[in-house]
Design an enzyme around this catalytic site. Structure first.
Site, PDB file in Angstrom:
ATOM      1  N   CYS A 209       5.104  27.891  22.012  1.00 43.95           N
ATOM      2  CA  CYS A 209       4.403  26.624  21.819  1.00 43.95           C
ATOM      3  C   CYS A 209       4.403  26.334  20.321  1.00 43.95           C
ATOM      4  O   CYS A 209       3.798  27.083  19.543  1.00 43.95           O
ATOM      5  CB  CYS A 209       2.969  26.714  22.347  1.00 43.95           C
ATOM      6  SG  CYS A 209       2.117  25.140  22.204  1.00 43.95           S
ATOM      7  N   GLY A 210       5.101  25.261  19.942  1.00 41.25           N
ATOM      8  CA  GLY A 210       5.257  24.949  18.518  1.00 41.25           C
ATOM      9  C   GLY A 210       3.953  24.529  17.866  1.00 41.25           C
ATOM     10  O   GLY A 210       3.536  25.091  16.838  1.00 41.25           O
ATOM     11  N   HIS A 211       3.283  23.554  18.486  1.00 39.41           N
ATOM     12  CA  HIS A 211       2.022  23.108  17.885  1.00 39.41           C
ATOM     13  C   HIS A 211       1.026  24.264  17.915  1.00 39.41           C
ATOM     14  O   HIS A 211       0.215  24.432  17.007  1.00 39.41           O
ATOM     15  CB  HIS A 211       1.460  21.872  18.611  1.00 39.41           C
ATOM     16  CG  HIS A 211       0.464  22.209  19.666  1.00 39.41           C
ATOM     17  ND1 HIS A 211       0.805  22.416  20.994  1.00 39.41           N
ATOM     18  CD2 HIS A 211      -0.869  22.448  19.588  1.00 39.41           C
ATOM     19  CE1 HIS A 211      -0.274  22.746  21.670  1.00 39.41           C
ATOM     20  NE2 HIS A 211      -1.313  22.766  20.853  1.00 39.41           N
TER      21      HIS A 211
ATOM     22  N   HIS B 252       8.816  20.587  31.387  1.00 38.19           N
ATOM     23  CA  HIS B 252       8.431  19.582  30.385  1.00 38.19           C
ATOM     24  C   HIS B 252       9.408  18.409  30.495  1.00 38.19           C
ATOM     25  O   HIS B 252      10.626  18.617  30.533  1.00 38.19           O
ATOM     26  CB  HIS B 252       8.501  20.153  28.967  1.00 38.19           C
ATOM     27  CG  HIS B 252       7.428  21.156  28.671  1.00 38.19           C
ATOM     28  ND1 HIS B 252       7.437  22.433  29.203  1.00 38.19           N
ATOM     29  CD2 HIS B 252       6.318  21.065  27.901  1.00 38.19           C
ATOM     30  CE1 HIS B 252       6.370  23.086  28.778  1.00 38.19           C
ATOM     31  NE2 HIS B 252       5.666  22.282  27.990  1.00 38.19           N
TER      32      HIS B 252
ATOM     33  N   ASP C  96       1.460  15.807  25.657  1.00 31.75           N
ATOM     34  CA  ASP C  96       1.296  16.399  24.325  1.00 31.75           C
ATOM     35  C   ASP C  96       0.867  15.316  23.340  1.00 31.75           C
ATOM     36  O   ASP C  96       1.530  14.290  23.209  1.00 31.75           O
ATOM     37  CB  ASP C  96       2.626  17.026  23.893  1.00 31.75           C
ATOM     38  CG  ASP C  96       2.449  18.015  22.753  1.00 31.75           C
ATOM     39  OD1 ASP C  96       1.493  17.848  21.967  1.00 31.75           O
ATOM     40  OD2 ASP C  96       3.267  18.942  22.647  1.00 31.75           O
TER      41      ASP C  96
ATOM     42  N   CYS D 255       5.277  17.705  19.802  1.00 36.79           N
ATOM     43  CA  CYS D 255       5.743  18.838  20.607  1.00 36.79           C
ATOM     44  C   CYS D 255       6.815  19.665  19.857  1.00 36.79           C
ATOM     45  O   CYS D 255       7.979  19.240  19.749  1.00 36.79           O
ATOM     46  CB  CYS D 255       6.284  18.384  21.968  1.00 36.79           C
ATOM     47  SG  CYS D 255       6.537  19.777  23.091  1.00 36.79           S
ATOM     48  N   GLY D 256       6.411  20.836  19.429  1.00 33.55           N
ATOM     49  CA  GLY D 256       7.311  21.683  18.636  1.00 33.55           C
ATOM     50  C   GLY D 256       8.511  22.178  19.421  1.00 33.55           C
ATOM     51  O   GLY D 256       9.653  22.146  18.931  1.00 33.55           O
ATOM     52  N   THR D 257       8.273  22.629  20.659  1.00 34.27           N
ATOM     53  CA  THR D 257       9.407  23.115  21.454  1.00 34.27           C
ATOM     54  C   THR D 257      10.260  21.925  21.928  1.00 34.27           C
ATOM     55  O   THR D 257      11.476  22.038  22.055  1.00 34.27           O
ATOM     56  CB  THR D 257       8.939  23.974  22.642  1.00 34.27           C
ATOM     57  OG1 THR D 257       7.936  23.254  23.380  1.00 34.27           O
ATOM     58  CG2 THR D 257       8.357  25.295  22.172  1.00 34.27           C
TER      59      THR D 257
HETATM   60  O1  PYC Z   1       4.273  22.090  20.606  1.00 36.10           O
HETATM   61  O2  PYC Z   1       5.726  23.248  21.743  1.00 36.10           O
HETATM   62  C1  PYC Z   1       4.719  22.566  21.675  1.00 36.10           C
HETATM   63  C2  PYC Z   1       3.959  22.293  22.909  1.00 36.10           C
HETATM   64  C3  PYC Z   1       4.296  22.622  24.189  1.00 36.10           C
HETATM   65  C4  PYC Z   1       3.267  22.163  25.004  1.00 36.10           C
HETATM   66  C5  PYC Z   1       2.329  21.558  24.218  1.00 36.10           C
HETATM   67  N1  PYC Z   1       2.771  21.653  22.939  1.00 36.10           N
END
Ligand code: PYC
Length: 322
Positions: free
Chosen positions: A96-98, A216, A242, A246-248
């Site tokens: 999870c990036g965030h 996702h 999100d 969303c980092g991923t």
């Molecule tokens: O930031 O990767 C992310 C992420 C995945 C689900 C919510 N945020």
């Protein structure tokens, strides 16, 4: 060895933050450690024995559908700061990036980590994060890749939708279809639309590698900010959207663009999210030619609290739809 099921503890200490609008709740203590030598084994043990704790921590009445929880474990690799398993109202996340940006700022807040480079073990691999003087955090994610391009599904009520399947630490279906305007005013409709897309993908048997569930759904649209390259809406695996870019998802998007010849290595990609916040990302080549995504954003601690789980509380394990 048989591991006993553990009831909800009476209290748990958590620190909440948001990363570009998206909440992260880091469990600091009170949650018994999962068993396992790898982070994937620990995630599986959480699912088998502690799933009620996941629900208790992130679901209502103590949390809500957008909260991503993070359980810290001892590291797997000696040079990592910690292990981390991310989870939400519905399931566990690969990466999870965030959430990682939130974990770094939370550990800084607690005095456990300083400005500089740090490494974390996750169920999908080891990732890195650099905390800068200005509080921004740049993550170096697990390798990302485009898996399948121009995949078309028939979506009930919306017609044919075409998109790409890509991996960025989680599996994404990324479409440019403009069935619904990509702005905050249309967030309920966007959620309905992307849930219908997800249903169609599952019904058609479309998966990521090795049958992985594509959990996702991302819509990519023109940005509303002059300093962004695109704006997205991302439906997360728990059924909510999100609030951050969303980092991923940004990682998967950059891999998809690179494979299509639209993003060079090192070229910045400024990803606006549905709330108007921004991640800046870029790709580098790994030792074996894999695409390594880097994503920079900022998180802020919003509260430090003790969750109470009264044994007489019928909702001590939370409630919710996902
Ligand atoms: O930031 O990767 C992310 C992420 C995945 C689900 C919510 N945020």
């Amino acid at each position: 060895m048989h591991q006993p099921h553990i009831d909800v503890p009476h209290t748990m200490r958590v620190v909440d933050s948001h990363t570009e609008g998206e909440p992260t709740r880091v469990v600091i203590d009170g949650w018994p450690q999962p068993a396992g030598d790898t982070m994937a084994e620990r995630r599986d043990d959480l699912r088998a024995r502690f799933d009620h704790l996941r629900r208790a921590v992130v679901r209502e009445p103590r949390g809500h559908d957008a909260v991503v929880g993070a359980l810290l474990t001892p590291p797997v690799h000696a040079d990592s700061a910690a292990g981390v398993v991310f989870f939400n109202n519905g399931t566990y996340l690969g990466m999870c990036g965030h959430g990682l940006i939130g974990v770094v700022r939370t550990l800084e807040f607690l005095g456990r980590l300083r400005v500089g480079h740090h490494q974390f073990d996750t169920p999908v691999g080891t990732v890195r994060a650099e905390l800068a003087d200005d509080g921004s955090v740049t993550i170096e994610n697990v390798p990302a890749r485009l898996h399948a391009r121009d995949v078309t599904v028939e979506v009930s009520g919306y017609g044919r939708v075409t998109g790409d399947v890509a991996y960025g630490g989680n599996w994404f279906f990324i479409t440019h279809v403009r069935a619904v305007p990509v702005d905050l005013a249309h967030v309920r409709e966007l959620t309905r639309f992307t849930q219908a897309v997800q249903d169609a993908i599952r019904a058609a048997g479309i998966t990521g590698a090795d049958g992985a569930d594509i959990d996702h759904i991302e819509i990519s649209a023109p940005p509303s900010r002059a300093d962004a390259d695109a704006r997205n809406y991302v439906l997360c695996s728990g059924g909510d959207y999100d609030r951050s870019p969303c980092g991923t998802g940004t990682s998967a998007t950059m891999a998809m663009l690179h494979a299509r010849g639209q993003l060079a290595l090192g070229q910045p990609w400024r990803q606006e999210g549905i709330t108007g916040s921004l991640f800046t990302g870029w790709l580098t080549a790994g030792a074996n030619g894999e695409l390594v995504p880097h994503v920079r954003g900022t998180a802020f601690v919003t509260s430090e609290s003790t969750l109470h789980f009264d044994p007489h509380d019928p909702f001590r394990s939370g409630f919710g739809c996902a």
